[in-house]
Write an enzyme that holds these catalytic residues in place. Structure first.
Site: not given
Lengths: 327, 327
Positions: B53, B56, B215
């Site tokens: 995802g 980051h 997250h």
């Protein structure tokens, strides 16, 4: 205030201790935390010395090392270092070829570096950086503020010093890089100075400060939150209008400390499109949080018009805690 | 929500466009923004491919280049990339020596990389990273989470791939570096996902989340805000207790995106003192925001126990947008 700290009165010294522990291969710490210096000096090279209030890390201590600075003097947060720091640092790093001070244009810094120059009894020249086009005078400044463009001056002059340029030539080069460089910033939030314990200024949840300074000092005006494209358009117009130049440039998107890389790259994209409209072509790029304002959310953009000498200085090898390439 | 963005639905693509524009000397962008790849591939070298995802950054695309990854697949924010991205990336960078997937241990990522491996019709091995000691299972994870230690795996395995190690050897090395690595994080604020428009979780002005995930997912517990020394003591104790090793280590203090360098270095100082109590000696260091959680304030610390092979891999030249030395 939420920060990763212990006692607010020890933030600077504990952070410096961590900094030299992490980067002990490159730097050492002077007595009483007065300065950070290159571990290995180069005899006969002009010594480059900078400094200023802390809270802008990695500026300046992060740029000490081969190809950039020989020493940096950290003041307390947003407070000029004192002349005795600069005198001690100059004593430590001057190998006989003289010392160049690189000073951001804030009244306290300029006054203290001037005093150090008078008292040090050495051959010293000073380059003052004043790249911020946002305002002509400001809270701590007569004339324009010195902001992220200072990194570019330190890098290019540092490369020339490494190549053996003399003190007068470095002073001229530094002034020239500063004149080729313009910056402007925007803040989405205030920063919080540890010793103050609360945000430096109040800003509503839908406001931003256009033209903010790196201490959170006021910029051009407070406006409603805008899109990245609109922010980029105004910042680039201000910079390009002031530069009055077209051609190849170094383009530097700088985070203020609380803004993640994803947004900085999005701003790079937005601003690059605006630069194209003004005939400015980024051929060198830097994106990251290098000249910060503690935890402030926001960014600045800096444009340096390139010629062969400045390009060569930018590309030259550098080995510092925060900037490293070619070595 | 205050972010430097335009339309929330275009954040990823606009940021990627800026990323490749700024680093076009190192990387290129695959069709439809499916992946970022090395501009110059090395025939006969095993291709290293990671992804996950977005949010980051600079992980993973910032680690594409000589000495680290060959390609990275960015998913939407905090969302796994899809198998077609990985298949397209593998097709683009496999020069015949096979492909190593490096995957952080989250269910979506593991499932999608597995599917891609089955569908790609190539010689592919997978290293799963799970360095986070905070919790055994989590919101998106069966088993431990893969966090900042992933950078260390990518760096060390990337160096060995550059030196010509084959796919099986790289898989073994990657697993070994992962086993030598432990991390733990702490959050002072939540992050805000652009598409959500509000903080992922609520946290009071005097609270922090000990053991937070990247997250913003829950860690060990919510506690009252503590000093850097107390935070470091608990994080190092958890890591050292799990590692059950003494000796030389790589010590990595990682910012989550909203925490400035000054605090990260202060945490380095605090945690290094704790490491000494456990017989762990940092002989290599990395400090900066490399594996972030959008704009979350906080940090993680990562310890990798070093042997000659891992040290050599860490020290080897690297030339990527976010990590560069020796080149």
């Amino acid at each position: 205030m939420k920060k990763l700290i212990n006692d607010v009165s020890n933030v600077l010294t504990e952070s410096l201790d961590g900094f030299v522990a992490a980067h002990g291969d490159i730097i050492t710490l002077g007595a009483e935390h007065k300065f950070v210096q290159r571990r290995v000096l180069k005899p006969g090279k002009v010594a480059l010395l900078s400094g200023g209030g802390s809270g802008h890390e990695p500026l300046h201590a992060g740029f000490v090392g081969h190809g950039m600075l020989d020493a940096a003097c950290p003041g307390q947060v947003f407070t000029s270092p004192t002349p005795d720091q600069m005198i001690a640092a100059a004593e430590a790093v001057d190998t006989g070829a003289g010392v160049l001070f690189i000073v951001k244009n804030y009244e306290g810094d300029v006054m203290n570096f001037d005093m150090a120059r008078e008292m040090a009894g050495r051959d010293i020249e000073t380059v003052i950086t004043d790249d911020d086009v946002a305002v002509e005078n400001s809270l701590y400044t007569t004339g324009r503020r010195g902001v992220a463009g200072t990194l570019v001056v330190e890098k290019v002059v540092g490369a020339a010093a490494e190549q053996g340029a003399d003190l007068r030539a470095l002073k001229q080069l530094g002034d020239r890089v500063n004149r080729a460089t313009r910056s402007m910033g925007v803040a989405l939030t205030s920063c919080t100075v540890p010793a103050a314990g609360k945000p430096t200024f109040d800003m509503g949840p839908t406001e931003m400060e256009m033209g903010v300074g790196i201490h959170g000092e006021p910029g051009r005006r407070r406006v409603a939150l805008r899109s990245a494209d609109e922010i980029a358009e105004e910042m680039v117009a201000a910079i390009a209008g002031d530069l009055k130049a077209k051609g190849n440039a170094l383009f530097f998107v700088n985070g203020f400390g609380g803004t993640p890389a994803m947004e900085l790259y999005l701003m790079y994209n937005a601003a690059a499109a605006q630069l194209a409209k003004h005939g400015i072509t980024p051929v060198r790029s830097l994106v990251g949080s290098y000249v910060t304002s503690l935890d402030m959310a926001g960014c600045s953009i800096t444009v340096t018009m390139l010629d062969d000498e400045i390009t060569k200085g930018w590309d030259a090898p550098v080995h510092t805690p925060a900037l490293r390439w070619g070595l």
